[in-house]
Design an enzyme around this catalytic site. Structure first.
Site, PDB file in Angstrom:
ATOM      1  N   ASN A  48      -4.202  -1.281   3.550  1.00  0.00           N
ATOM      2  CA  ASN A  48      -4.144  -2.069   3.031  1.00  0.00           C
ATOM      3  C   ASN A  48      -4.861  -3.192   3.297  1.00  0.00           C
ATOM      4  O   ASN A  48      -4.791  -4.719   2.413  1.00  0.00           O
ATOM      5  CB  ASN A  48      -2.556  -2.818   3.668  1.00  0.00           C
ATOM      6  CG  ASN A  48      -1.174  -1.758   2.742  1.00  0.00           C
ATOM      7  OD1 ASN A  48      -1.691  -0.151   2.178  1.00  0.00           O
ATOM      8  ND2 ASN A  48      -0.547  -1.737   3.964  1.00  0.00           N
ATOM      9  N   HIS A 134      10.715  -1.835  -1.962  1.00  0.00           N
ATOM     10  CA  HIS A 134      10.175  -2.121  -0.481  1.00  0.00           C
ATOM     11  C   HIS A 134      11.528  -1.895  -0.188  1.00  0.00           C
ATOM     12  O   HIS A 134      12.110  -2.097   0.171  1.00  0.00           O
ATOM     13  CB  HIS A 134       8.800  -3.258   0.334  1.00  0.00           C
ATOM     14  CG  HIS A 134       8.746  -2.919   1.376  1.00  0.00           C
ATOM     15  ND1 HIS A 134       9.215  -3.074   2.716  1.00  0.00           N
ATOM     16  CD2 HIS A 134       7.517  -1.974   1.532  1.00  0.00           C
ATOM     17  CE1 HIS A 134       8.203  -3.280   3.652  1.00  0.00           C
ATOM     18  NE2 HIS A 134       6.941  -2.382   2.355  1.00  0.00           N
ATOM     19  N   GLU A 176       8.707  -6.264  -6.502  1.00  0.00           N
ATOM     20  CA  GLU A 176       6.749  -7.306  -6.041  1.00  0.00           C
ATOM     21  C   GLU A 176       6.583  -7.340  -7.378  1.00  0.00           C
ATOM     22  O   GLU A 176       6.883  -6.929  -8.192  1.00  0.00           O
ATOM     23  CB  GLU A 176       6.798  -5.388  -5.760  1.00  0.00           C
ATOM     24  CG  GLU A 176       7.737  -5.087  -4.804  1.00  0.00           C
ATOM     25  CD  GLU A 176       7.483  -3.650  -3.793  1.00  0.00           C
ATOM     26  OE1 GLU A 176       6.597  -3.346  -4.035  1.00  0.00           O
ATOM     27  OE2 GLU A 176       9.011  -3.602  -3.265  1.00  0.00           O
ATOM     28  N   SER A 180       4.051  -0.524  -4.336  1.00  0.00           N
ATOM     29  CA  SER A 180       3.221  -0.175  -3.008  1.00  0.00           C
ATOM     30  C   SER A 180       2.967   0.904  -2.959  1.00  0.00           C
ATOM     31  O   SER A 180       1.793   1.233  -2.470  1.00  0.00           O
ATOM     32  CB  SER A 180       3.486  -0.825  -1.559  1.00  0.00           C
ATOM     33  OG  SER A 180       4.685  -0.507  -1.593  1.00  0.00           O
ATOM     34  N   ASP A 204       7.947 -10.549  -4.505  1.00  0.00           N
ATOM     35  CA  ASP A 204       6.980 -10.019  -3.483  1.00  0.00           C
ATOM     36  C   ASP A 204       6.408  -9.886  -3.400  1.00  0.00           C
ATOM     37  O   ASP A 204       5.482  -8.777  -4.484  1.00  0.00           O
ATOM     38  CB  ASP A 204       8.046  -8.729  -2.325  1.00  0.00           C
ATOM     39  CG  ASP A 204       7.577  -8.666  -1.508  1.00  0.00           C
ATOM     40  OD1 ASP A 204       6.563  -9.059  -1.245  1.00  0.00           O
ATOM     41  OD2 ASP A 204       8.050  -7.672  -0.366  1.00  0.00           O
ATOM     42  N   HIS A 207       1.508  -6.764  -1.924  1.00  0.00           N
ATOM     43  CA  HIS A 207       0.111  -6.280  -2.406  1.00  0.00           C
ATOM     44  C   HIS A 207      -1.232  -7.351  -3.496  1.00  0.00           C
ATOM     45  O   HIS A 207      -2.318  -6.810  -4.194  1.00  0.00           O
ATOM     46  CB  HIS A 207       0.301  -4.649  -2.841  1.00  0.00           C
ATOM     47  CG  HIS A 207       0.976  -4.063  -1.560  1.00  0.00           C
ATOM     48  ND1 HIS A 207       0.106  -3.342  -0.433  1.00  0.00           N
ATOM     49  CD2 HIS A 207       2.605  -4.214  -1.204  1.00  0.00           C
ATOM     50  CE1 HIS A 207       1.511  -2.772   0.402  1.00  0.00           C
ATOM     51  NE2 HIS A 207       2.145  -3.082   0.231  1.00  0.00           N
ATOM     52  N   LYS A 236      -1.630  -7.565   4.798  1.00  0.00           N
ATOM     53  CA  LYS A 236      -2.540  -6.871   3.623  1.00  0.00           C
ATOM     54  C   LYS A 236      -3.606  -7.370   3.779  1.00  0.00           C
ATOM     55  O   LYS A 236      -4.721  -7.369   4.471  1.00  0.00           O
ATOM     56  CB  LYS A 236      -1.862  -6.382   2.663  1.00  0.00           C
ATOM     57  CG  LYS A 236      -0.253  -5.596   3.303  1.00  0.00           C
ATOM     58  CD  LYS A 236       0.997  -5.505   2.703  1.00  0.00           C
ATOM     59  CE  LYS A 236       1.832  -4.396   3.493  1.00  0.00           C
ATOM     60  NZ  LYS A 236       2.708  -5.017   3.229  1.00  0.00           N
TER      61      LYS A 236
HETATM   62  C1  LIG Z   1       4.203  -4.431   3.886  1.00  0.00           C
HETATM   63  C2  LIG Z   1       5.532  -4.778   2.490  1.00  0.00           C
HETATM   64  C3  LIG Z   1       6.498  -5.949   3.472  1.00  0.00           C
HETATM   65  C4  LIG Z   1       6.524  -5.805   4.716  1.00  0.00           C
HETATM   66  O1  LIG Z   1       5.389  -6.619   5.568  1.00  0.00           O
HETATM   67  P1  LIG Z   1       5.346  -7.281   7.164  1.00  0.00           P
HETATM   68  O2  LIG Z   1       4.288  -8.211   7.141  1.00  0.00           O
HETATM   69  O3  LIG Z   1       4.499  -5.873   7.235  1.00  0.00           O
HETATM   70  O4  LIG Z   1       6.192  -6.755   7.919  1.00  0.00           O
HETATM   71  C5  LIG Z   1       7.520  -6.077   2.822  1.00  0.00           C
HETATM   72  N1  LIG Z   1       6.958  -6.258   1.214  1.00  0.00           N
HETATM   73  C6  LIG Z   1       6.149  -5.157   0.903  1.00  0.00           C
HETATM   74  C7  LIG Z   1       6.193  -4.939  -0.666  1.00  0.00           C
HETATM   75  C8  LIG Z   1       5.293  -4.699   1.572  1.00  0.00           C
HETATM   76  O5  LIG Z   1       4.595  -3.776   0.789  1.00  0.00           O
END
Ligand SMILES: *Cc1c(COP(=O)(O)O)cnc(C)c1O
Length: 385
Positions: A48, A134, A176, A180, A204, A207, A236
């Site tokens: 990522n 997620h 999101e 992802s 969130d 990505h 990421k």
């Molecule tokens: C990767 C991810 C997370 C978690 O983040 P980390 O910092 O890896 O714990 C949370 N939400 C989404 C949408 C993600 O892709």
């Protein structure tokens, strides 16, 4: 009730029988979008690290400088003594970059999501989440005090129905920015319009941050909206790890007082916060990394558009839907034989019969690497390898 030993054996056996056992491989990544596993080099299409910052020399040096200045660990949770000028500067940079009054730092996106949902929601509240959110969001929602309802993926009508049916409850809508496993984007501006004043919106953007929008401000900036709550993660595109919740002054104060993942957890190392400041500056200034991703994406799309399972996306996440677990594993294995590393993603991460390759591009890939990947994929799909 089975004894612990039997329970463990049963769960592992069952997972294995369904072809779902995950393998942990020790891989070492290099700066040129390659990784080394068991002495062999592979082109790396499964991280990522979209902007190629994780291996960037200047970022490594920034972390080293941070270590020299601030020492190794933060030594305590933020409210005790773990909060340093480096954390303070990172918060200020985030607020300025993303246009919020407050940024609250966490050690991971997983804990940021849990902290927010557990702290904000109370019994009787309504939590509406996109079905494809997620695992950290869905799980936090299930464990929270609120009533969790999931709306069909990116489906405004379903979201509206649920909001209307539960109009007496205080509602939080969570989506999101970029999904992802599918690489598609949420229709953020329509979602915000649909919600109106009926709920708070939380996005969130794990990505999208760094990858989309002017100066890499992410999905919300690209869509021209500002949600009530924005979660960004640093593992990421920012090439490090950790996360932040961006929000109002009042919510920031509330989380600082009451979010247990914040109050009772050691602050991230100050050197990491220092390095994150450098990372954000690179993300803001180095437009060429996003342009390179566009160029690679165009090559990928052009070569594979006619292949069964291809999905066009406007992000560096390129799913290739293959159906059965076995097919996804076989094709990933064939690619591996050609020196290409891609992830085979299976249930429960994705729905049954939607096993896929999750191919991700990074600004460090060369055009040749992407062309080679596309050619090898087409051969593998035709069973010629
Ligand atoms: C990767 C991810 C997370 C978690 O983040 P980390 O910092 O890896 O714990 C949370 N939400 C989404 C949408 C993600 O892709």
């Amino acid at each position: 009730m089975l004894a612990f030993e039997q329970r463990i054996e049963h769960a592992l056996n069952e997972r294995n029988q369904h072809g779902l056992t995950r393998q942990l491989s020790a891989v070492q990544t290099t700066g040129s979008a390659q990784l080394v596993h068991a002495g062999r080099k592979y082109d790396h299409f499964s991280s990522n690290d979209y902007l190629g910052l994780a291996s960037d020399r200047s970022l490594v040096e920034a972390w080293q400088q941070g270590l020299a200045r601030f020492g190794a660990g933060s030594g305590a949770s933020p409210l005790v003594s773990g909060f340093s000028p480096a954390h303070q500067r990172l918060e200020a940079l985030l607020c300025e970059w993303l246009g919020y009054s407050r940024a609250i730092l966490f050690s991971s996106g997983f804990s940021a999501n849990q902290a927010l949902l557990f702290t904000l929601l109370e019994e009787g509240d309504l939590l509406l989440q996109d079905k494809l959110n997620h695992a950290s969001l869905i799980e936090a929602g299930l464990l929270s005090s609120a009533q969790l309802r999931r709306f069909q993926h990116n489906n405004l009508e379903h979201l509206n129905q649920l909001l209307t049916a539960h109009s007496s409850q205080h509602a939080l809508v969570v989506t999101e920015g970029v999904f992802s496993m599918d690489g598609d984007r949420a229709p953020l501006s329509s979602i915000q319009q649909q919600i109106g004043q009926r709920a708070w919106l939380m996005v969130d953007d794990a990505h999208g941050i760094g990858v989309l929008g002017g100066q890499g401000r992410g999905s919300c900036a690209q869509a021209g909206i500002q949600p009530d709550i924005l979660v960004v993660t640093f593992g990421k595109a920012l090439g490090l790890s950790g996360a932040a919740i961006l929000c109002s002054e009042a919510l920031g104060d509330y989380l600082t007082q009451f979010a247990r993942h914040y109050v009772y957890s050691t602050a991230m190392p100050p050197a990491q916060a220092y390095a994150l400041c450098h990372s954000i500056q690179m993300v803001q200034q180095q437009e060429w990394r996003r342009e390179k991703l566009q160029e690679l994406s165009a090559i990928y799309d052009q070569k594979l558009a006619d292949v069964a399972g291809f999905v066009a996306t406007a992000t560096p996440i390129k799913p290739l839907i293959l159906g059965t677990n076995q097919r996804a594993i076989t094709i990933a294995d064939r690619l591996r034989d050609c020196g290409i590393w891609v992830g085979a993603i299976r249930p429960p991460t994705v729905p049954t019969n939607q096993a896929r390759l999750r191919i991700t591009l990074t600004a460090n890939h060369t055009n040749q690497q992407v062309t080679k990947l596309a050619d090898a994929l087409m051969m593998a799909m035709e069973g010629q390898l």
